[in-house]
Design a protein around this motif. Structure first.
Motif, PDB file in Angstrom:
ATOM      1  N   GLY A   1      -9.630   6.336 -14.785  1.00 19.74           N
ATOM      2  CA  GLY A   1      -9.058   5.807 -13.540  1.00 19.74           C
ATOM      3  C   GLY A   1     -10.112   5.583 -12.473  1.00 19.74           C
ATOM      4  N   CYS A   2      -9.897   4.537 -11.654  1.00 24.46           N
ATOM      5  CA  CYS A   2     -10.890   4.237 -10.615  1.00 24.46           C
ATOM      6  C   CYS A   2     -10.287   4.237  -9.217  1.00 24.46           C
ATOM      7  N   GLY A   3      -8.962   4.402  -9.135  1.00 17.68           N
ATOM      8  CA  GLY A   3      -8.269   4.142  -7.865  1.00 17.68           C
ATOM      9  C   GLY A   3      -8.557   5.122  -6.746  1.00 17.68           C
TER      10      GLY A   3
ATOM     11  N   GLY B   1       0.831  -1.212   0.000  1.00 16.76           N
ATOM     12  CA  GLY B   1       0.000   0.000   0.000  1.00 16.76           C
ATOM     13  C   GLY B   1       0.857   1.249   0.000  1.00 16.76           C
ATOM     14  N   GLY B   2       0.329   2.278  -0.595  1.00 16.99           N
ATOM     15  CA  GLY B   2       1.052   3.549  -0.649  1.00 16.99           C
ATOM     16  C   GLY B   2       0.102   4.718  -0.430  1.00 16.99           C
ATOM     17  N   PHE B   3      -1.002   4.708  -1.179  1.00 19.60           N
ATOM     18  CA  PHE B   3      -2.021   5.758  -1.078  1.00 19.60           C
ATOM     19  C   PHE B   3      -1.451   7.152  -1.301  1.00 19.60           C
TER      20      PHE B   3
ATOM     21  N   GLY C   1     -13.283  -3.462  -5.826  1.00 17.60           N
ATOM     22  CA  GLY C   1     -12.384  -3.437  -4.667  1.00 17.60           C
ATOM     23  C   GLY C   1     -11.741  -2.073  -4.496  1.00 17.60           C
ATOM     24  N   GLN C   2     -11.354  -1.473  -5.621  1.00 17.74           N
ATOM     25  CA  GLN C   2     -10.766  -0.134  -5.551  1.00 17.74           C
ATOM     26  C   GLN C   2     -11.779   0.870  -5.010  1.00 17.74           C
ATOM     27  N   VAL C   3     -13.018   0.751  -5.467  1.00 13.45           N
ATOM     28  CA  VAL C   3     -14.049   1.688  -4.985  1.00 13.45           C
ATOM     29  C   VAL C   3     -14.263   1.477  -3.485  1.00 13.45           C
TER      30      VAL C   3
ATOM     31  N   GLY D   1      -1.137  -2.878  -4.712  1.00 18.55           N
ATOM     32  CA  GLY D   1      -2.458  -3.252  -4.202  1.00 18.55           C
ATOM     33  C   GLY D   1      -3.530  -3.155  -5.278  1.00 18.55           C
ATOM     34  N   GLN D   2      -3.188  -2.575  -6.423  1.00 18.19           N
ATOM     35  CA  GLN D   2      -4.210  -2.301  -7.444  1.00 18.19           C
ATOM     36  C   GLN D   2      -4.446  -3.449  -8.409  1.00 18.19           C
ATOM     37  N   GLY D   3      -3.669  -4.518  -8.315  1.00 18.37           N
ATOM     38  CA  GLY D   3      -3.942  -5.699  -9.134  1.00 18.37           C
ATOM     39  C   GLY D   3      -3.480  -5.604 -10.576  1.00 18.37           C
ATOM     40  N   HIS D   4      -2.433  -4.816 -10.834  1.00 12.63           N
ATOM     41  CA  HIS D   4      -1.969  -4.664 -12.222  1.00 12.63           C
ATOM     42  C   HIS D   4      -1.547  -5.980 -12.844  1.00 12.63           C
ATOM     43  N   GLU D   5      -0.994  -6.880 -12.013  1.00 15.46           N
ATOM     44  CA  GLU D   5      -0.484  -8.131 -12.594  1.00 15.46           C
ATOM     45  C   GLU D   5      -1.613  -8.911 -13.256  1.00 15.46           C
ATOM     46  N   THR D   6      -2.828  -8.649 -12.790  1.00 12.19           N
ATOM     47  CA  THR D   6      -3.996  -9.305 -13.385  1.00 12.19           C
ATOM     48  C   THR D   6      -4.567  -8.469 -14.530  1.00 12.19           C
ATOM     49  N   THR D   7      -4.869  -7.206 -14.255  1.00 12.29           N
ATOM     50  CA  THR D   7      -5.586  -6.416 -15.267  1.00 12.29           C
ATOM     51  C   THR D   7      -4.707  -6.130 -16.488  1.00 12.29           C
ATOM     52  N   PHE D   8      -3.426  -5.876 -16.269  1.00 13.31           N
ATOM     53  CA  PHE D   8      -2.556  -5.638 -17.419  1.00 13.31           C
ATOM     54  C   PHE D   8      -2.413  -6.925 -18.244  1.00 13.31           C
TER      55      PHE D   8
ATOM     56  N   GLY E   1     -15.574   4.602 -17.534  1.00 12.92           N
ATOM     57  CA  GLY E   1     -15.390   4.217 -18.934  1.00 12.92           C
ATOM     58  C   GLY E   1     -15.405   2.705 -19.051  1.00 12.92           C
ATOM     59  N   THR E   2     -14.615   2.187 -19.984  1.00 14.65           N
ATOM     60  CA  THR E   2     -14.501   0.735 -20.146  1.00 14.65           C
ATOM     61  C   THR E   2     -13.849   0.149 -18.894  1.00 14.65           C
ATOM     62  N   ILE E   3     -14.408  -0.941 -18.415  1.00 19.60           N
ATOM     63  CA  ILE E   3     -13.837  -1.577 -17.217  1.00 19.60           C
ATOM     64  C   ILE E   3     -13.137  -2.866 -17.623  1.00 19.60           C
TER      65      ILE E   3
ATOM     66  N   ARG F   1      -3.538   6.657 -12.751  1.00 20.61           N
ATOM     67  CA  ARG F   1      -3.084   6.790 -14.130  1.00 20.61           C
ATOM     68  C   ARG F   1      -2.711   5.466 -14.763  1.00 20.61           C
ATOM     69  N   SER F   2      -2.635   4.394 -13.959  1.00 23.33           N
ATOM     70  CA  SER F   2      -1.914   3.222 -14.457  1.00 23.33           C
ATOM     71  C   SER F   2      -2.571   2.562 -15.651  1.00 23.33           C
ATOM     72  N   ILE F   3      -3.892   2.293 -15.560  1.00 25.35           N
ATOM     73  CA  ILE F   3      -4.460   1.596 -16.715  1.00 25.35           C
ATOM     74  C   ILE F   3      -4.560   2.562 -17.895  1.00 25.35           C
TER      75      ILE F   3
HETATM   76  N1  MCN Z   1      -9.109  -0.703 -13.712  1.00 21.67           N
HETATM   77  C1  MCN Z   1      -9.988  -1.382 -14.528  1.00 21.67           C
HETATM   78  N2  MCN Z   1     -10.843  -0.668 -15.326  1.00 21.67           N
HETATM   79  C2  MCN Z   1     -10.874   0.691 -15.291  1.00 21.67           C
HETATM   80  C3  MCN Z   1      -9.998   1.394 -14.423  1.00 21.67           C
HETATM   81  C4  MCN Z   1      -9.101   0.649 -13.666  1.00 21.67           C
HETATM   82  O1  MCN Z   1     -10.003  -2.603 -14.515  1.00 21.67           O
HETATM   83  N3  MCN Z   1     -11.706   1.378 -16.056  1.00 21.67           N
HETATM   84  C5  MCN Z   1      -8.151  -1.437 -12.868  1.00 21.67           C
HETATM   85  C6  MCN Z   1      -6.706  -1.170 -13.301  1.00 21.67           C
HETATM   86  O2  MCN Z   1      -6.291  -1.992 -14.315  1.00 21.67           O
HETATM   87  C7  MCN Z   1      -5.962  -1.402 -12.000  1.00 21.67           C
HETATM   88  C8  MCN Z   1      -6.933  -0.871 -10.943  1.00 21.67           C
HETATM   89  O3  MCN Z   1      -8.236  -0.964 -11.540  1.00 21.67           O
HETATM   90  O4  MCN Z   1      -5.732  -2.761 -11.804  1.00 21.67           O
HETATM   91  C9  MCN Z   1      -6.654   0.594 -10.560  1.00 21.67           C
HETATM   92  O5  MCN Z   1      -6.401   1.303 -11.729  1.00 21.67           O
HETATM   93  P1  MCN Z   1      -6.240   2.889 -11.863  1.00 21.67           P
HETATM   94  O6  MCN Z   1      -7.523   3.552 -11.603  1.00 21.67           O
HETATM   95  O7  MCN Z   1      -5.552   3.124 -13.146  1.00 21.67           O
HETATM   96  O8  MCN Z   1      -5.304   3.315 -10.644  1.00 21.67           O
HETATM   97  P2  MCN Z   1      -3.744   2.994 -10.437  1.00 21.67           P
HETATM   98  O9  MCN Z   1      -3.509   1.584 -10.717  1.00 21.67           O
HETATM   99  O10 MCN Z   1      -2.927   4.029 -11.088  1.00 21.67           O
HETATM  100  O11 MCN Z   1      -3.640   3.124  -8.873  1.00 21.67           O
HETATM  101  C10 MCN Z   1      -3.448   4.377  -8.251  1.00 21.67           C
HETATM  102  C11 MCN Z   1      -4.565   4.685  -7.299  1.00 21.67           C
HETATM  103  C12 MCN Z   1      -4.139   5.708  -6.366  1.00 21.67           C
HETATM  104  S1  MCN Z   1      -3.683   7.189  -7.021  1.00 21.67           S
HETATM  105  C13 MCN Z   1      -4.069   5.475  -5.025  1.00 21.67           C
HETATM  106  S2  MCN Z   1      -3.614   6.695  -3.955  1.00 21.67           S
HETATM  107  C14 MCN Z   1      -4.382   4.180  -4.524  1.00 21.67           C
HETATM  108  C15 MCN Z   1      -5.227   3.391  -5.393  1.00 21.67           C
HETATM  109  O12 MCN Z   1      -4.941   3.480  -6.632  1.00 21.67           O
HETATM  110  N4  MCN Z   1      -3.577   3.549  -3.679  1.00 21.67           N
HETATM  111  C16 MCN Z   1      -3.832   2.243  -3.373  1.00 21.67           C
HETATM  112  N5  MCN Z   1      -5.650   2.217  -4.931  1.00 21.67           N
HETATM  113  C17 MCN Z   1      -4.919   1.556  -3.994  1.00 21.67           C
HETATM  114  N6  MCN Z   1      -5.207   0.277  -3.676  1.00 21.67           N
HETATM  115  C18 MCN Z   1      -4.401  -0.369  -2.788  1.00 21.67           C
HETATM  116  N7  MCN Z   1      -4.706  -1.645  -2.466  1.00 21.67           N
HETATM  117  N8  MCN Z   1      -3.321   0.232  -2.232  1.00 21.67           N
HETATM  118  C19 MCN Z   1      -3.020   1.505  -2.490  1.00 21.67           C
HETATM  119  O13 MCN Z   1      -1.948   2.052  -1.963  1.00 21.67           O
END
Ligand code: MCN
Length: 793
Positions: free
Chosen positions: A746-748, A260-262, A682-684, A512-519, A672-674, A554-556
């Motif tokens: 972005g949804c994070g 985690g970083g947040f 989980g992110q929400v 924590g964001q699950g990139h290894e899966t979604t990417f 947008g597209t999920i 920004r990641s996805i």
């Molecule tokens: N995703 C998706 N479909 C979308 C948008 C996103 O499936 N339309 C997926 C992405 O592929 C990714 C995840 O959801 O696996 C989050 O994507 P994204 O919204 O691009 O965010 P980031 O991966 O860039 O994560 C950064 C964001 C931020 S800024 C903070 S702060 C944060 C967060 O994510 N910190 C976290 N979520 C966190 N979750 C955990 N567990 N730990 C943190 O520190």
């Protein structure tokens, strides 16, 4: 490939279980503290017990003689070795044209300490306990000075001066919008709603506290820094080019599994530089683990705004103008992206989802004797959303409108939409989010639920928040013109192996964001593979070509888009190889579902055959094409993505105790597209917990006289727990982003951005019958109870 074609590929929109969870759930993750290097020493930092003091002297002699001590370094050693201070990554220019005040930010305090927890010396010993015990023996002779921790006090005449360079404690005075035009709209308004509020300071508290290991390798005259960090390439760039004056290729930064970083792990921290520097000086790898109390003192904090806002409306509640003054607390020093948070990431979001024709925002940023303040989940956008959505609900109540009606009257409906505060929204459907949220939240049944609460002696209230935010800060040239000292692109490398499996190297970092899966889903979808055939590598400057890391959701949308670009190149080259194998022109070759076919024929080769041919080029156009199938792309977005949604919170308040209970929470978002609905949900959930935590529980408090952090542990800082929440109701609307090839937004951070005003509006709605009109976060029982008593008095 267009975004709509992409959305229809297999695996896109599939709730695949997270690939990474096997290693996390079976204890096989490798965090920085799991890394043990031969001959590794341990470190403990001596930190200032004073909020503001001169350092008269430091006596290290007793500590140096303590068992196991290898060395003790302080600010004088740093100065002697000409190690620079920490840089700030974003230059803000004040309204008078002057650059912001940028005081030195030494890695170990030099002559003065400026907040409780400021780094004074590093003690390196054979074991952590020895380092910690020896730190007790370092005698620092301080001359305490008066301290100031609140932005309102920092600007008062005669306030203690924190940096010579900023004699009135002001870092910058910044504004956006046309003041004269906005003021004129207020002159013609039928009604003006006013609001003063504080956005409370937060401590990020990732589950894994910060940690790092500095390792100098004499053989190669190079360094490796293992660090719990969100963007290793940025860390390396700042560390080498700005602070230590080293060539980049001599430093490898590895951010392994990060718990985690947040936001709190985006930055280059003093400890990271100290460990790298000291590892050469003392010729030992050195590990540092931050304990939880140190984390409260020294991690960059979030929020801490004091604002006054005014909303001008016509007689029907249509918004005419919005003006805001915000005082932002930056803490004692400028953390890496601190200066952009209350400006670029805050003021530009203050149009929200509304057609307000004129918006003017002034931001004064101040130094105080507190830990540096920087981006924390949402960074600027929660502060903007909180202010705007609180005043919109208040305006509704003052105008005799419902909270949803006033919003609907003002929603933007046509896209692209140019706001008066710089941003251009590409898509959205704010009415659809509102409609779905109203249905899912069963707003129609509220009165009945209110009556049930009343029968129990409780008050029930409902609060709305319609947020919009900006993810994937972009493009680089625009950000550069606005003061960014870094690029905002992302890099992705797709390496197809001879057997057709794939390794992807991404500059994004998953913590924590699950990139290894979604990417992997993205790559598998494009190449017609299964996600198991795709591995994602991140977090290592030695393996990934380049990267700007993960922040700002920004990641996805940026990192994923870079991978899409690399996949375009892979597909183009693979088509040529396939065309050769099928003795056709590559213009006649189609690729879908992992198969290359010649249009109008039954000729077909698989992706696997092409991959093998690329590496065993016997039947291959060697005169025209290089062997191998490995492509890299850099992607610089043309615009932000704009996730938006409507959140509805319903609370029950016990007027006898002031206790608030969140009974129902509905979140409808447009991402947008999920790619993976389960991960997005989980992110929400995570974001909601942090946002509701801010609204009801969390509060970082410094004593206004002494500058001591009085919420320095979990005994005093109330972290939200599972039993503080109901089960959330989640809905989605989809308007694909038009500026990236995936259509994603972005949804994070959304949950943390949208939820605080929904909660506070619900609490105020519940308390309205008692005459309570104002309340700052966190709405703790004590605050709510006090507000009720004051309203009664
Ligand atoms: N995703 C998706 N479909 C979308 C948008 C996103 O499936 N339309 C997926 C992405 O592929 C990714 C995840 O959801 O696996 C989050 O994507 P994204 O919204 O691009 O965010 P980031 O991966 O860039 O994560 C950064 C964001 C931020 S800024 C903070 S702060 C944060 C967060 O994510 N910190 C976290 N979520 C966190 N979750 C955990 N567990 N730990 C943190 O520190």
């Amino acid at each position: 490939m267009g975004a709509s074609d992409f959305a229809n590929l297999p695996h896109i929109g599939e709730s695949l279980r997270r690939k990474e969870d096997y290693r996390f759930l079976t204890g096989a993750g490798q965090y920085t503290d799991d890394i043990v290097l031969a001959n590794m020493a341990q470190c403990y930092f001596v930190r200032s017990p004073h909020a503001h003091a001169k350092i008269r002297s430091i006596d290290k002699s007793a500590a140096l003689a303590a068992p196991g001590v290898i060395g003790i370094l302080d600010g004088q050693d740093v100065a002697a070795d000409k190690i620079n201070g920490l840089p700030c990554g974003w230059l803000i220019t004040s309204t008078n044209g002057e650059p912001m005040k940028e005081p030195p930010h030494p890695i170990l305090a030099f002559e003065k300490v400026r907040y409780v927890g400021d780094h004074v010396a590093m003690v390196v010993a054979e074991t952590y306990e020895q380092a910690r015990n020896a730190a007790e023996l370092v005698v620092v002779d301080y001359e305490p000075l008066a301290a100031v921790v609140d932005v309102r006090d920092a600007q008062a005449p005669g306030a203690p001066v924190i940096h010579d360079i900023a004699s009135n404690n002001q870092c910058y005075k910044w504004a956006i919008g046309d003041k004269a035009t906005v003021d004129a709209t207020f002159a013609n308004a039928a009604h003006v709603t006013k609001l003063d509020l504080v956005n409370n300071r937060l401590a990020p508290n990732p589950m894994e506290p910060r940690a790092a290991i500095g390792h100098y390798n004499r053989a190669g005259d190079d360094y490796t820094l293992y660090v719990s960090n969100q963007n290793p390439h940025v860390e390396r760039l700042l560390l080498t080019a700005f602070v230590m004056g080293l060539p980049e290729h001599k430093v490898r930064v590895i951010a392994p599994d990060v718990g985690g970083g947040f936001g709190a792990k985006i930055y280059l921290y003093a400890e990271d530089v100290c460990l790298t520097w000291a590892s050469k000086k003392l010729n030992r790898p050195i590990k540092w683990n931050c304990d939880r109390s140190e984390a409260f003192l020294s991690d960059a904090h979030g929020r801490d705004h004091v604002s006054h806002a005014e909303l001008a409306m016509d007689k029907d509640g249509k918004f005419l103008g919005f003006r805001v003054h915000t005082d932002a607390n930056l803490g004692a020093y400028l953390s890496t992206f601190s200066t952009a948070v209350p400006t670029i990431l805050y003021a530009t979001l203050l149009a929200g989802q509304y057609k307000t024709p004129q918006v003017y925002v002034e931001v004064d940023a101040w130094f105080t004797n507190t830990a540096p303040v920087d981006a924390y989940r949402g960074a600027g956008r929660p502060e903007a959303t909180y202010l705007l959505e609180r005043i919109v609900s208040r305006a509704a109540w003052e105008m005799g409108l419902s909270q949803d009606e006033i919003r609907r009257r003002n929603f933007i409906t046509e896209f692209p939409y140019q706001t008066p505060v710089a941003l251009q929204y590409d898509t959205g459907d704010f009415h659809a989010c509102m409609k779905q949220a109203n249905e899912l939240a069963d707003v129609a049944g509220l009165e009945q639920r209110k009556a049930q609460s009343k029968a129990k002696g409780l008050l029930r209230g409902l609060g709305y928040s319609s947020y919009i935010e900006a993810c994937g800060l972009a493009p680089s040239n625009v950000a550069g013109a606005l003061g960014a000292r870094a690029g905002l692109f992302e890099c992705g490398e797709v390496r197809v192996h001879p057997t057709g499996s794939v390794t992807v190297f991404t500059g994004s970092h998953s913590h924590g964001q699950g990139h290894e899966t979604t990417f992997a889903q993205v790559v598998a979808a494009r190449l017609g593979l299964s996600p198991e055939q795709v591995d994602i590598v991140h977090g290592d400057t030695g393996r990934v070509p380049f990267g700007m890391g993960t922040y700002g959701s920004r990641s996805i949308s940026v990192g994923g888009a870079a991978i899409m670009r690399a996949l375009d190149k892979i597909e183009a080259k693979a088509k040529k190889i396939a065309a050769h194998l099928m003795e056709a022109s590559d213009a006649d070759v189609d690729f879908a579902g992992g198969e290359f076919k010649v249009k109008g024929t039954d000729k077909m080769v698989t992706f696997g055959q092409v991959a093998l041919t690329a590496y065993v080029p016997h039947n291959y156009p060697l005169d025209k094409l290089e062997p191998g199938l490995n492509e890299t792309a850099f992607y610089d977005p043309t615009n932000f993505t704009f996730p938006a949604g409507t959140y509805i919170c319903e609370v029950e308040v016990d007027p006898a105790t002031g206790q608030v209970r969140v009974d129902r929470f509905t979140a409808v978002d447009d991402f947008g597209t999920i790619i993976n609905p389960m991960i997005v949900e989980g992110q929400v959930h995570g974001g909601l917990v942090q946002g509701i935590g801010q609204a009801l529980l969390e509060h970082c408090v410094y004593d206004r006289e002494t500058g001591q952090l009085v919420t320095g542990s979990f005994m005093d800082y109330a972290m939200p727990r599972a039993d503080d929440f109901p089960s959330f109701t989640i809905g989605h609307v989809c308007t694909p982003c038009t500026t990236n090839p995936l259509g994603t937004k972005g949804c994070g951070e959304a949950g943390a951005i949208g939820s605080p005003p929904a909660v506070m509006n619900a609490v105020l709605d519940a308390l309205a019958p008692l005459g309570v009109k104002d309340l700052d976060m966190p709405a703790s029982p004590n605050r709510v109870w006090t507000a009720i008593q004051q309203a009664k008095a």
